[in-house]
Design a protein around this motif. Structure first.
Motif, PDB file in Angstrom:
ATOM      1  N   LYS A  37     -37.773 -21.098  20.379  1.00 35.15           N
ATOM      2  CA  LYS A  37     -37.193 -21.447  21.667  1.00 35.15           C
ATOM      3  C   LYS A  37     -35.678 -21.236  21.633  1.00 35.15           C
ATOM      4  O   LYS A  37     -35.031 -21.481  20.614  1.00 35.15           O
ATOM      5  CB  LYS A  37     -37.474 -22.910  22.006  1.00 35.15           C
ATOM      6  N   GLY A  38     -35.139 -20.796  22.765  1.00 28.19           N
ATOM      7  CA  GLY A  38     -33.695 -20.607  22.861  1.00 28.19           C
ATOM      8  C   GLY A  38     -32.994 -21.855  23.367  1.00 28.19           C
ATOM      9  O   GLY A  38     -33.621 -22.868  23.698  1.00 28.19           O
ATOM     10  N   ARG A  39     -31.659 -21.768  23.444  1.00 26.91           N
ATOM     11  CA  ARG A  39     -30.869 -22.936  23.842  1.00 26.91           C
ATOM     12  C   ARG A  39     -31.122 -23.342  25.292  1.00 26.91           C
ATOM     13  O   ARG A  39     -31.018 -24.523  25.628  1.00 26.91           O
ATOM     14  CB  ARG A  39     -29.379 -22.647  23.617  1.00 26.91           C
ATOM     15  N   PHE A  40     -31.425 -22.377  26.162  1.00 30.76           N
ATOM     16  CA  PHE A  40     -31.734 -22.740  27.543  1.00 30.76           C
ATOM     17  C   PHE A  40     -32.967 -23.630  27.628  1.00 30.76           C
ATOM     18  O   PHE A  40     -32.977 -24.618  28.372  1.00 30.76           O
ATOM     19  CB  PHE A  40     -31.932 -21.483  28.408  1.00 30.76           C
ATOM     20  N   GLU A  41     -33.998 -23.300  26.866  1.00 32.19           N
ATOM     21  CA  GLU A  41     -35.207 -24.138  26.853  1.00 32.19           C
ATOM     22  C   GLU A  41     -34.921 -25.515  26.256  1.00 32.19           C
ATOM     23  O   GLU A  41     -35.398 -26.541  26.759  1.00 32.19           O
ATOM     24  CB  GLU A  41     -36.314 -23.457  26.048  1.00 32.19           C
ATOM     25  N   LEU A  42     -34.136 -25.532  25.185  1.00 33.80           N
ATOM     26  CA  LEU A  42     -33.815 -26.798  24.530  1.00 33.80           C
ATOM     27  C   LEU A  42     -32.970 -27.704  25.432  1.00 33.80           C
ATOM     28  O   LEU A  42     -33.015 -28.933  25.308  1.00 33.80           O
ATOM     29  CB  LEU A  42     -33.072 -26.542  23.214  1.00 33.80           C
ATOM     30  N   ALA A  43     -32.215 -27.074  26.329  1.00 28.18           N
ATOM     31  CA  ALA A  43     -31.334 -27.839  27.223  1.00 28.18           C
ATOM     32  C   ALA A  43     -32.014 -28.212  28.535  1.00 28.18           C
ATOM     33  O   ALA A  43     -31.366 -28.800  29.413  1.00 28.18           O
ATOM     34  CB  ALA A  43     -30.071 -27.029  27.512  1.00 28.18           C
ATOM     35  N   ASP A  44     -33.289 -27.910  28.703  1.00 24.84           N
ATOM     36  CA  ASP A  44     -33.991 -28.176  29.962  1.00 24.84           C
ATOM     37  C   ASP A  44     -33.826 -29.640  30.382  1.00 24.84           C
ATOM     38  O   ASP A  44     -33.984 -30.559  29.577  1.00 24.84           O
ATOM     39  CB  ASP A  44     -35.479 -27.847  29.811  1.00 24.84           C
ATOM     40  N   LYS A  45     -33.473 -29.846  31.648  1.00 23.16           N
ATOM     41  CA  LYS A  45     -33.186 -31.161  32.251  1.00 23.16           C
ATOM     42  C   LYS A  45     -31.840 -31.733  31.789  1.00 23.16           C
ATOM     43  O   LYS A  45     -31.447 -32.821  32.202  1.00 23.16           O
ATOM     44  CB  LYS A  45     -34.300 -32.179  31.952  1.00 23.16           C
ATOM     45  N   GLY A  46     -31.129 -30.999  30.914  1.00 22.14           N
ATOM     46  CA  GLY A  46     -29.850 -31.464  30.402  1.00 22.14           C
ATOM     47  C   GLY A  46     -28.725 -30.504  30.724  1.00 22.14           C
ATOM     48  O   GLY A  46     -28.694 -29.884  31.791  1.00 22.14           O
ATOM     49  N   THR A  47     -27.787 -30.364  29.773  1.00 23.27           N
ATOM     50  CA  THR A  47     -26.581 -29.563  29.981  1.00 23.27           C
ATOM     51  C   THR A  47     -26.426 -28.539  28.866  1.00 23.27           C
ATOM     52  O   THR A  47     -26.613 -28.868  27.688  1.00 23.27           O
ATOM     53  CB  THR A  47     -25.329 -30.469  29.999  1.00 23.27           C
ATOM     54  N   LEU A  48     -26.066 -27.319  29.225  1.00 22.60           N
ATOM     55  CA  LEU A  48     -25.773 -26.270  28.245  1.00 22.60           C
ATOM     56  C   LEU A  48     -24.290 -25.923  28.345  1.00 22.60           C
ATOM     57  O   LEU A  48     -23.786 -25.589  29.423  1.00 22.60           O
ATOM     58  CB  LEU A  48     -26.618 -25.024  28.511  1.00 22.60           C
ATOM     59  N   PHE A  49     -23.589 -26.001  27.215  1.00 21.97           N
ATOM     60  CA  PHE A  49     -22.161 -25.689  27.173  1.00 21.97           C
ATOM     61  C   PHE A  49     -21.954 -24.369  26.452  1.00 21.97           C
ATOM     62  O   PHE A  49     -22.260 -24.240  25.265  1.00 21.97           O
ATOM     63  CB  PHE A  49     -21.395 -26.806  26.463  1.00 21.97           C
ATOM     64  N   LEU A  50     -21.445 -23.386  27.166  1.00 23.20           N
ATOM     65  CA  LEU A  50     -21.177 -22.061  26.605  1.00 23.20           C
ATOM     66  C   LEU A  50     -19.679 -21.949  26.327  1.00 23.20           C
ATOM     67  O   LEU A  50     -18.874 -21.735  27.247  1.00 23.20           O
ATOM     68  CB  LEU A  50     -21.626 -20.958  27.570  1.00 23.20           C
ATOM     69  N   ASP A  51     -19.308 -22.097  25.059  1.00 29.37           N
ATOM     70  CA  ASP A  51     -17.900 -22.021  24.673  1.00 29.37           C
ATOM     71  C   ASP A  51     -17.512 -20.568  24.443  1.00 29.37           C
ATOM     72  O   ASP A  51     -18.309 -19.770  23.954  1.00 29.37           O
ATOM     73  CB  ASP A  51     -17.675 -22.851  23.398  1.00 29.37           C
ATOM     74  N   GLU A  52     -16.282 -20.218  24.797  1.00 29.07           N
ATOM     75  CA  GLU A  52     -15.743 -18.847  24.671  1.00 29.07           C
ATOM     76  C   GLU A  52     -16.654 -17.834  25.361  1.00 29.07           C
ATOM     77  O   GLU A  52     -17.018 -16.803  24.804  1.00 29.07           O
ATOM     78  CB  GLU A  52     -15.534 -18.495  23.195  1.00 29.07           C
ATOM     79  N   ILE A  53     -16.972 -18.123  26.613  1.00 27.88           N
ATOM     80  CA  ILE A  53     -17.860 -17.241  27.377  1.00 27.88           C
ATOM     81  C   ILE A  53     -17.193 -15.900  27.665  1.00 27.88           C
ATOM     82  O   ILE A  53     -17.866 -14.899  27.957  1.00 27.88           O
ATOM     83  CB  ILE A  53     -18.312 -17.922  28.682  1.00 27.88           C
ATOM     84  N   GLY A  54     -15.873 -15.824  27.549  1.00 28.49           N
ATOM     85  CA  GLY A  54     -15.163 -14.570  27.761  1.00 28.49           C
ATOM     86  C   GLY A  54     -15.467 -13.519  26.713  1.00 28.49           C
ATOM     87  O   GLY A  54     -15.154 -12.335  26.902  1.00 28.49           O
TER      88      GLY A  54
END
Length: 454
Positions: free
Chosen positions: A231-248
Protein backbone atom coordinates in the motif's frame (compact mmCIF):
# COMPACT_ATOMS: atom_id res chain seq x y z
CA UNK A 1 -9.67 57.21 29.28
CA UNK A 2 -12.80 56.62 31.37
CA UNK A 3 -11.77 55.59 34.87
CA UNK A 4 -15.25 55.52 36.48
CA UNK A 5 -15.38 51.76 36.65
CA UNK A 6 -11.98 51.41 38.35
CA UNK A 7 -12.01 50.91 42.10
CA UNK A 8 -8.97 51.76 44.23
CA UNK A 9 -8.43 50.60 47.81
CA UNK A 10 -6.57 53.39 49.66
CA UNK A 11 -4.81 52.14 52.81
CA UNK A 12 -3.23 54.71 55.17
CA UNK A 13 -3.59 55.24 58.95
CA UNK A 14 -2.93 58.98 58.50
CA UNK A 15 -6.45 60.32 57.96
CA UNK A 16 -5.30 63.73 56.65
CA UNK A 17 -2.99 62.14 54.07
CA UNK A 18 -5.68 59.64 53.11
CA UNK A 19 -8.23 62.44 52.62
CA UNK A 20 -5.83 64.36 50.38
CA UNK A 21 -5.13 61.32 48.17
CA UNK A 22 -8.81 60.43 48.03
CA UNK A 23 -9.70 63.93 46.84
CA UNK A 24 -7.07 63.88 44.10
CA UNK A 25 -7.83 60.38 42.80
CA UNK A 26 -11.57 60.90 43.14
CA UNK A 27 -11.30 63.97 40.90
CA UNK A 28 -9.82 61.73 38.21
CA UNK A 29 -12.92 59.52 38.17
CA UNK A 30 -11.79 56.61 40.35
CA UNK A 31 -14.04 55.08 42.98
CA UNK A 32 -12.19 55.08 46.32
CA UNK A 33 -12.55 52.59 49.20
CA UNK A 34 -10.70 53.60 52.37
CA UNK A 35 -8.96 51.42 54.95
CA UNK A 36 -7.44 52.79 58.16
CA UNK A 37 -4.96 49.93 58.66
CA UNK A 38 -3.48 46.83 57.05
CA UNK A 39 -5.83 44.31 58.67
CA UNK A 40 -8.87 46.25 57.42
CA UNK A 41 -7.33 46.36 53.93
CA UNK A 42 -6.89 42.57 53.86
CA UNK A 43 -10.57 42.10 54.77
CA UNK A 44 -11.80 44.62 52.18
CA UNK A 45 -9.56 43.17 49.43
CA UNK A 46 -11.12 39.77 50.08
CA UNK A 47 -14.72 40.93 50.29
CA UNK A 48 -14.96 43.77 47.74
CA UNK A 49 -14.13 44.13 44.05
CA UNK A 50 -10.90 46.11 43.87
CA UNK A 51 -8.82 46.93 40.77
CA UNK A 52 -5.77 48.34 42.57
CA UNK A 53 -4.46 48.84 46.12
CA UNK A 54 -2.51 51.90 47.32
CA UNK A 55 -0.81 50.62 50.47
CA UNK A 56 1.12 52.65 53.05
CA UNK A 57 4.12 50.83 54.51
CA UNK A 58 4.09 52.21 58.05
CA UNK A 59 0.87 51.42 59.97
CA UNK A 60 0.23 50.52 63.59
CA UNK A 61 -1.66 47.21 63.69
CA UNK A 62 -0.48 45.54 60.47
CA UNK A 63 2.27 47.11 58.36
CA UNK A 64 2.32 47.26 54.59
CA UNK A 65 4.64 44.28 53.99
CA UNK A 66 2.49 41.98 56.10
CA UNK A 67 -0.71 43.27 54.50
CA UNK A 68 0.80 42.80 51.02
CA UNK A 69 1.60 39.16 51.79
CA UNK A 70 -1.93 38.53 53.13
CA UNK A 71 -3.63 40.26 50.19
CA UNK A 72 -1.61 38.27 47.63
CA UNK A 73 -2.24 35.05 49.55
CA UNK A 74 -5.94 35.39 48.66
CA UNK A 75 -5.72 37.48 45.47
CA UNK A 76 -2.28 37.02 43.87
CA UNK A 77 -3.33 38.90 40.73
CA UNK A 78 -4.32 42.10 42.60
CA UNK A 79 -2.07 45.05 41.72
CA UNK A 80 -0.51 46.88 44.69
CA UNK A 81 1.36 50.22 44.76
CA UNK A 82 3.35 51.01 47.90
CA UNK A 83 3.34 54.46 49.55
CA UNK A 84 6.49 55.09 51.57
CA UNK A 85 8.57 57.80 53.17
CA UNK A 86 11.81 58.49 51.30
CA UNK A 87 13.80 57.03 54.23
CA UNK A 88 11.98 53.69 53.80
CA UNK A 89 12.67 53.17 50.11
CA UNK A 90 14.60 49.97 50.88
CA UNK A 91 11.44 48.50 52.38
CA UNK A 92 9.49 49.57 49.30
CA UNK A 93 12.00 47.76 47.07
CA UNK A 94 11.58 44.68 49.29
CA UNK A 95 7.81 44.98 48.77
CA UNK A 96 8.35 45.00 44.99
CA UNK A 97 10.38 41.81 45.31
CA UNK A 98 7.36 40.35 47.09
CA UNK A 99 5.01 41.31 44.26
CA UNK A 100 4.15 45.01 44.55
CA UNK A 101 3.89 46.72 41.16
CA UNK A 102 5.68 49.97 42.08
CA UNK A 103 6.05 52.55 44.85
CA UNK A 104 5.60 56.30 45.35
CA UNK A 105 7.39 58.35 48.01
CA UNK A 106 6.02 60.90 50.48
CA UNK A 107 5.29 63.71 50.08
CA UNK A 108 3.31 62.24 47.19
CA UNK A 109 3.52 64.17 43.92
CA UNK A 110 0.01 64.19 42.44
CA UNK A 111 1.10 63.89 38.81
CA UNK A 112 3.55 61.07 39.58
CA UNK A 113 0.84 59.22 41.52
CA UNK A 114 -1.67 59.58 38.65
CA UNK A 115 0.88 58.30 36.13
CA UNK A 116 1.86 55.32 38.31
CA UNK A 117 -1.79 54.35 38.91
CA UNK A 118 -2.61 54.65 35.19
CA UNK A 119 0.45 52.63 34.22
CA UNK A 120 -0.42 49.91 36.74
CA UNK A 121 -4.03 49.66 35.54
CA UNK A 122 -2.96 49.64 31.87
CA UNK A 123 -0.48 46.85 32.59
CA UNK A 124 -3.12 44.85 34.46
CA UNK A 125 -5.54 45.29 31.56
CA UNK A 126 -2.89 44.08 29.11
CA UNK A 127 -2.17 41.05 31.32
CA UNK A 128 -5.86 40.18 31.40
CA UNK A 129 -6.14 40.52 27.61
CA UNK A 130 -3.08 38.29 27.11
CA UNK A 131 -4.43 35.73 29.56
CA UNK A 132 -7.81 35.68 27.81
CA UNK A 133 -6.19 35.33 24.39
CA UNK A 134 -3.92 32.50 25.59
CA UNK A 135 -6.89 30.72 27.13
CA UNK A 136 -8.92 31.06 23.95
CA UNK A 137 -6.02 29.87 21.79
CA UNK A 138 -5.36 27.05 24.23
CA UNK A 139 -8.98 25.92 24.03
CA UNK A 140 -9.09 26.11 20.25
CA UNK A 141 -5.58 25.49 19.04
CA UNK A 142 -2.54 23.57 20.23
CA UNK A 143 0.61 25.08 18.73
CA UNK A 144 2.74 22.10 19.74
CA UNK A 145 6.43 22.95 19.32
CA UNK A 146 5.79 26.16 17.37
CA UNK A 147 7.50 28.72 19.60
CA UNK A 148 7.59 32.51 19.32
CA UNK A 149 5.81 35.69 20.38
CA UNK A 150 6.87 37.87 17.43
CA UNK A 151 4.20 39.41 15.23
CA UNK A 152 4.72 36.93 12.35
CA UNK A 153 4.25 33.99 14.75
CA UNK A 154 1.16 35.57 16.34
CA UNK A 155 -0.35 36.09 12.91
CA UNK A 156 0.55 32.52 11.94
CA UNK A 157 -1.14 31.17 15.09
CA UNK A 158 -4.31 33.15 14.32
CA UNK A 159 -4.37 31.90 10.71
CA UNK A 160 -3.73 28.29 11.75
CA UNK A 161 -6.58 28.46 14.25
CA UNK A 162 -8.90 29.31 11.36
CA UNK A 163 -7.37 26.98 8.78
CA UNK A 164 -6.93 23.78 10.80
CA UNK A 165 -10.63 22.92 11.37
CA UNK A 166 -11.39 23.37 7.66
CA UNK A 167 -10.55 20.65 5.15
CA UNK A 168 -8.76 22.87 2.64
CA UNK A 169 -5.43 22.05 1.03
CA UNK A 170 -2.59 24.10 2.55
CA UNK A 171 0.69 25.14 0.90
CA UNK A 172 3.41 25.99 3.43
CA UNK A 173 6.36 27.98 2.10
CA UNK A 174 9.57 29.16 3.71
CA UNK A 175 13.32 28.67 3.74
CA UNK A 176 14.79 25.36 4.85
CA UNK A 177 14.76 24.93 8.61
CA UNK A 178 11.93 27.37 9.37
CA UNK A 179 9.60 24.69 10.79
CA UNK A 180 7.28 23.82 7.90
CA UNK A 181 6.78 20.25 9.13
CA UNK A 182 5.83 21.57 12.59
CA UNK A 183 3.18 23.78 10.98
CA UNK A 184 1.80 20.81 9.04
CA UNK A 185 1.66 18.79 12.26
CA UNK A 186 -0.15 21.63 14.06
CA UNK A 187 -2.73 21.82 11.24
CA UNK A 188 -3.41 18.07 11.41
CA UNK A 189 -3.53 17.79 15.21
CA UNK A 190 -6.07 20.62 15.41
CA UNK A 191 -8.24 19.38 12.54
CA UNK A 192 -11.32 17.16 12.38
CA UNK A 193 -8.94 14.39 11.22
CA UNK A 194 -6.68 14.54 14.30
CA UNK A 195 -7.54 10.97 15.38
CA UNK A 196 -6.78 9.60 11.88
CA UNK A 197 -3.29 8.98 10.42
CA UNK A 198 -0.82 11.81 9.74
CA UNK A 199 1.50 10.52 7.01
CA UNK A 200 4.65 12.40 5.89
CA UNK A 201 6.63 12.03 2.67
CA UNK A 202 9.82 13.89 1.74
CA UNK A 203 9.59 14.24 -2.03
CA UNK A 204 13.22 15.37 -2.36
CA UNK A 205 14.59 12.24 -0.71
CA UNK A 206 13.31 9.73 -3.29
CA UNK A 207 13.92 9.10 -7.01
CA UNK A 208 10.86 9.60 -9.26
CA UNK A 209 10.03 5.86 -9.62
CA UNK A 210 10.53 5.20 -5.92
CA UNK A 211 8.43 8.25 -5.03
CA UNK A 212 5.49 7.03 -7.14
CA UNK A 213 5.68 3.62 -5.48
CA UNK A 214 5.88 5.28 -2.08
CA UNK A 215 2.85 7.48 -2.76
CA UNK A 216 0.55 5.14 -4.68
CA UNK A 217 1.82 1.68 -3.71
CA UNK A 218 2.45 -1.21 -6.10
CA UNK A 219 1.20 -4.65 -7.03
CA UNK A 220 3.32 -7.77 -6.78
CA UNK A 221 5.64 -7.97 -9.81
CA UNK A 222 5.05 -4.34 -10.84
CA UNK A 223 8.83 -3.89 -11.17
CA UNK A 224 12.03 -5.74 -10.34
CA UNK A 225 12.11 -6.31 -6.62
CA UNK A 226 8.37 -5.88 -6.07
CA UNK A 227 7.97 -9.25 -4.37
CA UNK A 228 4.60 -8.45 -2.79
CA UNK A 229 1.73 -6.00 -2.92
CA UNK A 230 2.35 -2.79 -0.98
CA UNK A 231 0.00 0.00 0.00
CA UNK A 232 1.13 3.54 -0.73
CA UNK A 233 1.05 6.60 1.51
CA UNK A 234 -2.26 7.80 0.07
CA UNK A 235 -3.97 4.58 1.17
CA UNK A 236 -2.29 4.70 4.57
CA UNK A 237 -3.48 8.29 5.02
CA UNK A 238 -7.13 7.50 4.16
CA UNK A 239 -9.51 9.57 6.36
CA UNK A 240 -6.42 11.44 7.64
CA UNK A 241 -3.78 13.88 6.38
CA UNK A 242 -0.91 13.44 3.92
CA UNK A 243 1.99 15.91 4.16
CA UNK A 244 4.15 16.22 1.04
CA UNK A 245 7.38 17.98 2.01
CA UNK A 246 9.53 19.61 -0.71
CA UNK A 247 6.83 19.14 -3.33
CA UNK A 248 8.80 21.46 -5.63
CA UNK A 249 11.23 18.59 -6.29
CA UNK A 250 8.51 16.36 -7.76
CA UNK A 251 8.57 15.45 -11.48
CA UNK A 252 5.84 16.65 -13.85
CA UNK A 253 4.66 13.04 -14.34
CA UNK A 254 4.13 12.52 -10.61
CA UNK A 255 2.57 15.98 -10.35
CA UNK A 256 -0.13 14.92 -12.83
CA UNK A 257 -1.01 11.91 -10.69
CA UNK A 258 -1.13 14.05 -7.53
CA UNK A 259 -3.49 16.46 -9.31
CA UNK A 260 -5.84 13.59 -10.15
CA UNK A 261 -6.01 12.52 -6.50
CA UNK A 262 -6.72 16.10 -5.45
CA UNK A 263 -9.49 16.51 -8.03
CA UNK A 264 -11.08 13.06 -7.99
CA UNK A 265 -9.78 11.32 -4.87
CA UNK A 266 -8.64 8.24 -6.81
CA UNK A 267 -5.56 6.51 -8.27
CA UNK A 268 -4.16 3.09 -9.24
CA UNK A 269 -1.22 1.31 -7.67
CA UNK A 270 1.84 0.83 -9.90
CA UNK A 271 1.24 -2.26 -12.00
CA UNK A 272 -2.43 -2.37 -11.02
CA UNK A 273 -5.72 -1.80 -12.87
CA UNK A 274 -8.05 -1.37 -9.89
CA UNK A 275 -9.00 2.22 -9.09
CA UNK A 276 -8.67 3.00 -5.41
CA UNK A 277 -10.74 5.73 -3.76
CA UNK A 278 -9.35 7.69 -0.77
CA UNK A 279 -10.45 10.56 1.45
CA UNK A 280 -7.27 12.47 2.26
CA UNK A 281 -6.51 16.05 3.25
CA UNK A 282 -3.29 17.17 1.58
CA UNK A 283 -0.72 19.55 3.02
CA UNK A 284 2.35 20.50 1.00
CA UNK A 285 5.54 22.41 1.72
CA UNK A 286 8.45 23.80 -0.26
CA UNK A 287 11.39 26.19 0.02
CA UNK A 288 11.09 26.95 -3.70
CA UNK A 289 9.06 29.61 -5.52
CA UNK A 290 6.32 27.42 -7.02
CA UNK A 291 4.56 30.36 -8.65
CA UNK A 292 7.70 31.22 -10.61
CA UNK A 293 8.26 27.54 -11.43
CA UNK A 294 4.68 27.34 -12.74
CA UNK A 295 5.32 30.34 -15.00
CA UNK A 296 8.53 28.71 -16.26
CA UNK A 297 6.80 25.38 -16.89
CA UNK A 298 8.72 23.25 -14.36
CA UNK A 299 5.69 22.95 -12.07
CA UNK A 300 2.11 22.38 -13.20
CA UNK A 301 0.11 25.59 -12.92
CA UNK A 302 -3.16 23.76 -12.28
CA UNK A 303 -1.55 21.80 -9.43
CA UNK A 304 -0.08 25.00 -7.98
CA UNK A 305 -3.53 26.58 -7.81
CA UNK A 306 -5.04 23.43 -6.31
CA UNK A 307 -2.35 23.26 -3.64
CA UNK A 308 -2.37 26.92 -2.66
CA UNK A 309 -6.00 27.17 -1.57
CA UNK A 310 -4.58 28.38 1.76
CA UNK A 311 -0.97 29.64 1.45
CA UNK A 312 1.06 29.95 4.65
CA UNK A 313 4.51 31.56 4.68
CA UNK A 314 7.06 31.02 7.45
CA UNK A 315 9.50 33.94 7.83
CA UNK A 316 13.21 33.18 8.32
CA UNK A 317 14.61 33.45 11.84
CA UNK A 318 16.63 36.57 10.96
CA UNK A 319 13.32 38.40 10.40
CA UNK A 320 12.00 37.54 13.88
CA UNK A 321 14.95 37.97 16.29
CA UNK A 322 12.59 38.41 19.25
CA UNK A 323 11.89 34.66 19.07
CA UNK A 324 15.54 33.60 19.41
CA UNK A 325 15.79 33.72 23.25
CA UNK A 326 12.62 31.64 23.74
CA UNK A 327 13.71 29.11 21.10
CA UNK A 328 17.19 28.87 22.64
CA UNK A 329 15.71 28.24 26.11
CA UNK A 330 13.38 25.58 24.64
CA UNK A 331 16.23 23.70 22.96
CA UNK A 332 18.44 24.07 26.04
CA UNK A 333 15.82 22.32 28.17
CA UNK A 334 15.20 19.63 25.54
CA UNK A 335 18.86 18.66 25.18
CA UNK A 336 19.65 18.98 28.88
CA UNK A 337 16.87 16.45 29.52
CA UNK A 338 18.11 14.22 26.71
CA UNK A 339 21.74 14.31 27.87
CA UNK A 340 20.92 14.31 31.61
CA UNK A 341 22.68 17.62 32.23
CA UNK A 342 21.85 20.49 34.58
CA UNK A 343 22.75 23.61 32.58
CA UNK A 344 20.79 26.55 33.95
CA UNK A 345 21.15 29.30 31.36
CA UNK A 346 23.23 31.12 28.74
CA UNK A 347 26.16 33.35 29.69
CA UNK A 348 25.54 36.92 28.50
CA UNK A 349 28.12 36.87 25.66
CA UNK A 350 26.69 33.59 24.37
CA UNK A 351 23.20 35.10 24.21
CA UNK A 352 24.52 38.20 22.46
CA UNK A 353 26.20 35.96 19.87
CA UNK A 354 22.97 33.99 19.30
CA UNK A 355 21.07 37.23 18.74
CA UNK A 356 23.75 38.74 16.47
CA UNK A 357 24.02 35.75 14.10
CA UNK A 358 21.89 35.67 10.90
CA UNK A 359 21.00 31.92 11.12
CA UNK A 360 20.93 31.03 7.39
CA UNK A 361 19.83 27.52 8.40
CA UNK A 362 17.05 29.02 10.55
CA UNK A 363 15.53 27.11 13.50
CA UNK A 364 17.17 23.83 12.49
CA UNK A 365 20.62 25.45 12.61
CA UNK A 366 19.83 27.07 15.98
CA UNK A 367 18.67 23.73 17.38
CA UNK A 368 21.86 21.99 16.18
CA UNK A 369 23.98 24.77 17.71
CA UNK A 370 22.27 24.44 21.11
CA UNK A 371 22.51 20.62 21.05
CA UNK A 372 26.24 20.88 20.32
CA UNK A 373 26.69 23.45 23.08
CA UNK A 374 24.92 21.25 25.63
CA UNK A 375 27.15 18.30 24.77
CA UNK A 376 30.35 20.39 25.07
CA UNK A 377 29.32 22.33 28.18
CA UNK A 378 30.65 21.18 31.57
CA UNK A 379 29.56 24.32 33.45
CA UNK A 380 26.18 25.59 34.67
CA UNK A 381 25.99 28.08 31.80
CA UNK A 382 26.44 27.85 28.04
CA UNK A 383 29.50 29.98 27.23
CA UNK A 384 30.52 31.67 23.98
CA UNK A 385 33.22 29.04 23.45
CA UNK A 386 30.57 26.28 23.32
CA UNK A 387 28.88 27.79 20.24
CA UNK A 388 29.79 26.84 16.65
CA UNK A 389 32.72 28.68 15.06
CA UNK A 390 30.55 30.53 12.53
CA UNK A 391 28.42 31.98 15.36
CA UNK A 392 31.52 33.05 17.32
CA UNK A 393 33.12 34.54 14.20
CA UNK A 394 30.00 36.52 13.34
CA UNK A 395 29.98 37.89 16.90
CA UNK A 396 33.69 38.79 16.72
CA UNK A 397 33.23 40.54 13.37
CA UNK A 398 30.32 42.58 14.67
CA UNK A 399 32.23 45.45 16.28
CA UNK A 400 29.06 47.48 16.80
CA UNK A 401 27.15 45.56 19.45
CA UNK A 402 23.46 46.26 18.71
CA UNK A 403 22.50 45.24 22.26
CA UNK A 404 24.18 44.35 25.53
CA UNK A 405 22.95 41.45 27.63
CA UNK A 406 23.89 41.51 31.28
CA UNK A 407 24.05 38.47 33.57
CA UNK A 408 20.81 37.72 35.39
CA UNK A 409 18.42 39.07 32.74
CA UNK A 410 15.11 37.27 32.29
CA UNK A 411 13.58 36.64 28.85
CA UNK A 412 11.33 39.68 29.46
CA UNK A 413 14.41 41.77 30.28
CA UNK A 414 16.09 40.61 27.07
CA UNK A 415 13.01 41.54 25.05
CA UNK A 416 13.02 45.02 26.60
CA UNK A 417 16.79 45.37 25.95
CA UNK A 418 16.35 44.30 22.32
CA UNK A 419 13.54 46.82 21.78
CA UNK A 420 15.57 49.66 23.32
CA UNK A 421 18.72 48.87 21.36
CA UNK A 422 16.76 48.65 18.09
CA UNK A 423 15.17 52.04 18.78
CA UNK A 424 18.66 53.45 19.40
CA UNK A 425 19.86 51.94 16.11
CA UNK A 426 16.99 53.56 14.21
CA UNK A 427 17.20 56.96 15.95
CA UNK A 428 13.87 56.22 17.64
CA UNK A 429 12.12 55.54 14.33
CA UNK A 430 9.40 53.23 15.61
CA UNK A 431 8.16 52.13 12.20
CA UNK A 432 11.67 51.03 11.15
CA UNK A 433 12.35 49.45 14.56
CA UNK A 434 9.15 47.41 14.29
CA UNK A 435 10.19 46.18 10.82
CA UNK A 436 13.61 45.08 12.12
CA UNK A 437 12.05 43.31 15.12
CA UNK A 438 9.49 41.54 12.93
CA UNK A 439 6.46 43.06 14.68
CA UNK A 440 3.83 45.64 13.78
CA UNK A 441 4.13 49.25 14.90
CA UNK A 442 1.06 48.78 17.13
CA UNK A 443 2.66 45.76 18.83
CA UNK A 444 5.79 47.82 19.44
CA UNK A 445 3.64 50.58 20.96
CA UNK A 446 1.98 48.00 23.24
CA UNK A 447 5.38 46.62 24.30
CA UNK A 448 6.66 50.11 25.08
CA UNK A 449 3.57 50.77 27.19
CA UNK A 450 3.95 47.40 28.95
CA UNK A 451 7.53 48.23 29.95
CA UNK A 452 6.71 51.83 30.89
CA UNK A 453 8.83 53.26 28.06
CA UNK A 454 6.23 55.53 26.43
Amino acid sequence: MNQTKKTLLLVDDDSAHRTMLKAHLGSEGYEIIEAVDGDVAVHLARERHVDLVLLDLKMQRMDGLEALAEIHKHKPELTVIIITAFSSVENAVEAMKQGAFDYVTKPVDSDALSLTVKRALDFKSLQQENSTLKQRLGEKFDLGNLIGSSQPMQELAETLALVAPADATVLITGESGTGKELVAGAVHHNSQRKDAPFIKVNCAALHENLLESELFGHEKGAFTGAAEQRKGRFELADKGTLFLDEIGDMSLTTQAKILRVLQEGEFERLGGAKTIKVDVRMLAATHKNLEQMAEEGSFRQDLFFRLSVVPLHLPPLRERPMDIPALAEHFLKRYCDKNRKDIRSFESEALEALLAYAWPGNIRELENAIERAVILCLEEQILLQHLPVQVRQSYADNSERPFAIRPGLTLKDMEKELILSTLRQTDNNRTRAAEILGITRQTLQNKLKEYGLT
